[in-house]
Every structure is written in C-alpha cells, then in structure tokens.
Design a protein around this motif. Sequence first.
Motif, short mmCIF file in Angstrom:
data_model
loop_
_atom_site.label_atom_id
_atom_site.label_comp_id
_atom_site.label_asym_id
_atom_site.label_seq_id
_atom_site.Cartn_x
_atom_site.Cartn_y
_atom_site.Cartn_z
N SER A 1 0.82 -1.20 0.00
CA SER A 1 0.00 0.00 0.00
C SER A 1 0.86 1.26 0.00
N ARG A 2 1.90 1.26 0.82
CA ARG A 2 2.75 2.44 0.91
C ARG A 2 3.56 2.65 -0.37
N LEU A 3 4.00 1.55 -0.97
CA LEU A 3 4.74 1.67 -2.23
C LEU A 3 3.81 2.18 -3.33
N SER A 4 2.60 1.65 -3.36
CA SER A 4 1.62 2.08 -4.36
C SER A 4 1.28 3.56 -4.17
N ALA A 5 1.12 3.98 -2.94
CA ALA A 5 0.81 5.39 -2.66
C ALA A 5 1.96 6.29 -3.09
N ALA A 6 3.20 5.82 -2.89
CA ALA A 6 4.36 6.62 -3.30
C ALA A 6 4.39 6.78 -4.81
N ILE A 7 4.01 5.72 -5.53
CA ILE A 7 3.99 5.79 -6.99
C ILE A 7 2.87 6.73 -7.46
#
Length: 90
Positions: free
Chosen positions: A77-83
């Motif tokens: 989730s955090r990686l997706s949000a960063a992208i």
Amino acid sequence: MANTVQARKRARQALAARAHNASLRSRLRTAIKAVRKAVDAGDKAAAQAAFQQQVSIIDSIADKQIIHKNKAARHKSRLSAAIKAMGAAA
C-alpha cells in the motif's frame, strides 16, 4: 546445549530454518528498496514496472509466513501510494 538426540536435531534444523528465513527477509527488503529507488529516481513508468515485479515477491514471502500478511499489505500500500504521489507531483 540440547541433551537428547531429538533436541540436537531440532537445534540443527532451527539453525537451517533461521538462515533460510533470514535470506527471504533480505530478499523482501531488497524488493522494497528496488521500488523506492525507482520512485526516488522520478521515473513513474519504471517505478510501476518495479512495483508489479516486486509485489509477487512480497506476497510469496507473506504466504510463507516470514512476515504477516498485513505487514505485506502495508508495504504494498505504501509503495503504491508513493507511486501514485509521483503522478500528482509531476
């Protein structure tokens, strides 16, 4: 030290399992860093490609119960949000 034959064997097995689990945790951290590096570089297409590739690694490590499934979900989730935030900033 273990006194019985069974306990000695379990100690040996525990060492082998610990080494295997440590390598999997290292693989997880490397996968997360690969996506973070792509995000920091500012290339959204490369970041999305890296994310798609690393999601399966994160999921497989969670399936093996090296990390909890919720922790895997949190990382994804955090990686997706960063992208996604890259598109808003650009």
